[in-house]
Design an enzyme around this catalytic site. Sequence first.
Site, short mmCIF file in Angstrom:
data_model
loop_
_atom_site.label_atom_id
_atom_site.label_comp_id
_atom_site.label_asym_id
_atom_site.label_seq_id
_atom_site.Cartn_x
_atom_site.Cartn_y
_atom_site.Cartn_z
CE1 TYR A 11 -3.68 2.41 0.96
CE2 TYR A 11 -1.82 3.68 1.93
CZ TYR A 11 -3.02 3.64 1.54
OH TYR A 11 -3.89 4.91 1.76
CD GLU A 29 -5.81 4.46 -1.34
OE1 GLU A 29 -5.91 4.88 -0.18
OE2 GLU A 29 -6.66 4.16 -2.08
#
Length: 377
Positions: free
Chosen positions: A102, A186
């Site tokens: 992530y 992201e």
Amino acid sequence: MTDLYEHQARGLFQEYGILVPRAEVTDSPKGAREIARRLGGRVVVKAQVKTGGRGKAGGVKLAADPAAAELTARQILGMDIKGHTVRTVMLAQPVDIESEFYISCVLDRAAGRFIAIASAEGGMEIEEVATSRPEAVARIPVDPAQGVTSAKATEIAEAAGLPPQTVDVLVRLWQVLTREDAVLVEVNPLVRTARGQILALDGKVTLDDNARFRQARWGEQDAEHGDPLEAAAAAKGLNYVKLDGAVGVIGNGAGLVMSTLDVVAGCGARPANFLDIGGGASAQIMADGLSVILADPDVKSVFVNVFGGITACDAVADGIVQALDAVQLTKPLVVRLDGNNAVRGRAILDDRAHPLVQQATTMDGAARRAAQLAHAG
Ligand code: GDP
Ligand code: MN
């Protein structure tokens, strides 16, 4: 703020040299079959909606061949994911995932800087990881004047336990953020494939609308995002925000409109919108404002709250009267005029004697009346 679709975000990633799997977008099951054929048969079919959690909602599915891709696209198109209807799907070449990471970078307004967030345990369970084992998620402040240099990226990757090849991706992601005027970028998951490649499998980018004037290419986003009434109001240059109540509100000056919303709420009703027609409050602006508010099916009554200043109340009343001629009034209108030339303004409205228009002399009285009318309607 404008969120981009995954396929738009990945388009940006590609431009900035972040590797992504080959993919194409379509709005039809037949199209999905053709794309799958072009991509080699086996594909991942992904719902394109501006919300996360598509995987868990059944909006990300593997299809073994073009026929299966068509069938899967048929299932996913039209699906509702957290209130978003799926209108297009993206078909991507599947990759052999070895690990999922992530990474994100987000504006921290309060601190006046950015925060890079990274974890070696990316994927669909990242929220769960962040709450149950916060130590598995690194949060590194980024000074906007310094940015994510190689050194900063190395610090982020090491803090999160990401492999060294992700350093370059972190630097490029920062370039996307700053050059595109985004407040959030992201990638979840960023993956390492079995062959050791680092690929962005998903992407989220939130653009700062305040920078739109210098980001010409996102202009066409206006038509497809947000509330249609807000878009209509924006096209007329009105300062309008749709809310979820039944009392339409028009006022002159943002502060007055804000307090009008409070007073309406204080009367037990909910405002349907914020609309500031500004200091001028000409007949045209009043007509434009009224037409936007009357087009809102949730509106049951309208409260026009004007405090005459440089633009006196009689001019505003003239504007309302002209607007009443230009717009077919279909809902009751409560008008409160106060301030400069209020008496003359009220007289003008009295003379017009429109059956759906009533006046009140105080803001509280007018709000109560508008709330009653909204409840009754
Ligand atoms: P989200 O649930 O909305 O965040 O959608 P994602 O695009 O992140 O997809 C959800 C999950 O599907 C990812 O975490 C991956 O595990 C998996 N996934 C997505 N694309 C691929 C792919 O190309 N190959 C494989 N094997 N898995 C994928
Ligand atoms: Mn994801």
